[in-house]
Design an enzyme around this catalytic site. Structure first.
Site, short mmCIF file in Angstrom:
data_model
loop_
_atom_site.label_atom_id
_atom_site.label_comp_id
_atom_site.label_asym_id
_atom_site.label_seq_id
_atom_site.Cartn_x
_atom_site.Cartn_y
_atom_site.Cartn_z
N SER A 67 0.94 -4.24 -11.29
CA SER A 67 1.89 -4.89 -10.39
C SER A 67 1.23 -6.06 -9.67
CB SER A 67 2.37 -3.88 -9.34
OG SER A 67 3.04 -4.52 -8.30
N TYR A 91 0.39 2.34 -2.77
CA TYR A 91 0.94 2.03 -4.09
C TYR A 91 0.06 1.00 -4.81
CZ TYR A 91 3.88 -0.37 -7.48
OH TYR A 91 4.34 -0.98 -8.62
N LYS A 95 -2.46 1.19 -8.26
CA LYS A 95 -2.36 0.31 -9.44
C LYS A 95 -3.72 -0.34 -9.71
CE LYS A 95 1.81 0.91 -10.78
NZ LYS A 95 2.09 1.48 -12.09
N1 UFG Z 1 15.12 -7.70 0.47
C1 UFG Z 1 16.16 -7.84 1.37
N2 UFG Z 1 17.04 -6.78 1.52
C2 UFG Z 1 16.91 -5.62 0.81
C3 UFG Z 1 15.84 -5.49 -0.10
C4 UFG Z 1 14.95 -6.55 -0.25
O1 UFG Z 1 16.30 -8.88 2.02
O2 UFG Z 1 17.72 -4.70 1.00
C5 UFG Z 1 14.20 -8.85 0.28
C6 UFG Z 1 12.76 -8.54 0.59
O3 UFG Z 1 12.47 -8.72 1.95
C7 UFG Z 1 12.04 -9.55 -0.32
C8 UFG Z 1 12.97 -9.64 -1.54
O4 UFG Z 1 14.25 -9.20 -1.08
O5 UFG Z 1 11.97 -10.81 0.29
C9 UFG Z 1 12.53 -8.78 -2.70
O6 UFG Z 1 12.34 -7.44 -2.24
P1 UFG Z 1 12.19 -6.22 -3.26
O7 UFG Z 1 12.08 -4.97 -2.44
O8 UFG Z 1 13.24 -6.28 -4.31
O9 UFG Z 1 10.82 -6.54 -3.99
P2 UFG Z 1 9.33 -6.68 -3.38
O10 UFG Z 1 8.92 -8.08 -3.69
O11 UFG Z 1 9.23 -6.24 -1.99
O12 UFG Z 1 8.61 -5.56 -4.21
C10 UFG Z 1 8.26 -5.72 -5.53
C11 UFG Z 1 8.21 -4.35 -6.23
C12 UFG Z 1 7.07 -3.55 -5.73
C13 UFG Z 1 5.82 -4.35 -5.70
C14 UFG Z 1 6.00 -5.64 -4.96
C15 UFG Z 1 4.79 -6.51 -4.98
O13 UFG Z 1 9.41 -3.64 -6.04
O14 UFG Z 1 6.92 -2.43 -6.56
O15 UFG Z 1 7.04 -6.36 -5.56
O16 UFG Z 1 4.90 -7.58 -4.11
F1 UFG Z 1 4.83 -3.68 -5.10
#
Ligand code: UFG
Length: 283
Positions: A67, A91, A95
């Site tokens: 990841s 997490y 990884k």
């Molecule tokens: N977001 C929202 N509302 C939500 C969910 C997410 O605004 O309900 C925003 C988050 O703040 C972020 C973007 O949407 O800016 C993406 O969020 P995600 O949760 O979809 O993805 P992440 O980038 O946080 O997480 C992903 C993977 C993880 C990994 C991570 C590494 O899901 O497994 O990238 O940065 F660890």
């Protein structure tokens, strides 16, 4: 079956395989903070069992789902594979621990062929609408949350933070279509056929989209309005993350082809056809 079940896994591998693509792991950042031992058990101990059973059965080719979370929050995007790693939650630590296990194994026994693929933000679904993302409980991730709002299962989306140093203030991520991601694994297997040792490759598009851009693209692809409200930043979130894709392109001859519109269209197609997901839990 459970990857930690040595005898069960051993029986499967005794069937004889050329290679293993290892997707089995837990992947919710928040849950890893409250249940670190569970994450080390499944992700790290589970991978150890797998590698030991592969060794016993003479299977020495593996593609591992890593990841971009291993980069942490310190560097600025785009992230290249040779950046120092700095995971900020259990997490990410698990990884990275598996990547280190693979690197040490390849150093000790150079005939192993091992690839760690650092996924950015996989989204979308198979275009058939038959395989999609059906998280348990409240979705942690943006796209499944949006599709559940679109189908009427949740009233509105919360946008976590609109005061980031990004063009519209919301978080920017490198979303990648799951079909491109799958193709990346096939490309990695072809690469490993020619290259023993351990290698690391980013799988992303190299382009970032903000939360508001994703909402806009989804509304256009689905014809549905996505009500949303601004909410505070989510702890641990970076402002912006996208991949440097040059290594994957040069080494694997692979490049993501599907754009944000295809990601939204296919995610929606799956959710629309499966409003209750796979029907494994009541909601
Ligand atoms: N977001 C929202 N509302 C939500 C969910 C997410 O605004 O309900 C925003 C988050 O703040 C972020 C973007 O949407 O800016 C993406 O969020 P995600 O949760 O979809 O993805 P992440 O980038 O946080 O997480 C992903 C993977 C993880 C990994 C991570 C590494 O899901 O497994 O990238 O940065 F660890």
């Amino acid at each position: 079956m459970d990857i930690r079940d040595r005898s069960g896994l051993g029986k499967v591998l005794d069937g004889g395989f050329d290679a293993v693509i290892h997707f089995a792991g837990r992947k919710a950042v928040g849950e890893s903070v409250t249940d670190p031992l569970g994450y080390w058990d499944t992700n790290v101990a589970g991978s150890l069992v797998l590698l030991q059973e592969m060794s016993r059965t003479g299977i020495t080719t593996l593609v591992f789902s890593s990841s971009c979370t291993v980069y942490g929050n310190t560097a600025e995007a785009p992230f290249a594979e040779d950046l120092p790693t700095a995971p900020i939650n259990p997490y990410g630590e698990t990884k990275l621990a598996v990547e280190q296990m693979l690197a040490a194994l390849a150093a000790a026994q150079p005939h192993w062929r091992l690839a760690s693929l650092r996924y950015f933000n996989p989204v979308g679904a198979h275009p058939s609408g038959e395989i999609g993302e059906d998280p348990h409980g409240i979705p942690d991730n943006l796209m499944p949350y949006i599709t559940q709002v679109a189908v009427g299962r949740r009233p509105q989306l919360q946008v976590f933070g609109n005061d980031y140093d990004t063009p519209d203030g919301t978080g920017v991520r490198d979303y990648i279509h799951v079909v491109d991601l799958a193709r990346g694994h096939v490309a990695a297997l072809a690469y490993l056929a020619e290259h023993p040792g351990h290698s690391i490759h980013n799988l992303g598009t190299g382009r970032g989209y903000s939360v508001l851009e994703v909402i806009g693209a989804f509304e256009r692809a689905s014809g549905r309005r996505i009500p949303y409200a601004m909410a505070p930043r989510r702890e641990g979130d970076a402002a912006a993350a996208w991949a440097d894709t040059r290594r994957a392109q040069a080494a694997l001859g692979w490049k993501a082809k599907r754009d944000i519109n295809a990601m939204c269209r296919d995610a929606w197609n799956w959710q629309r056809r499966n409003p209750n997901g796979f029907g494994n839990e009541p909601w």
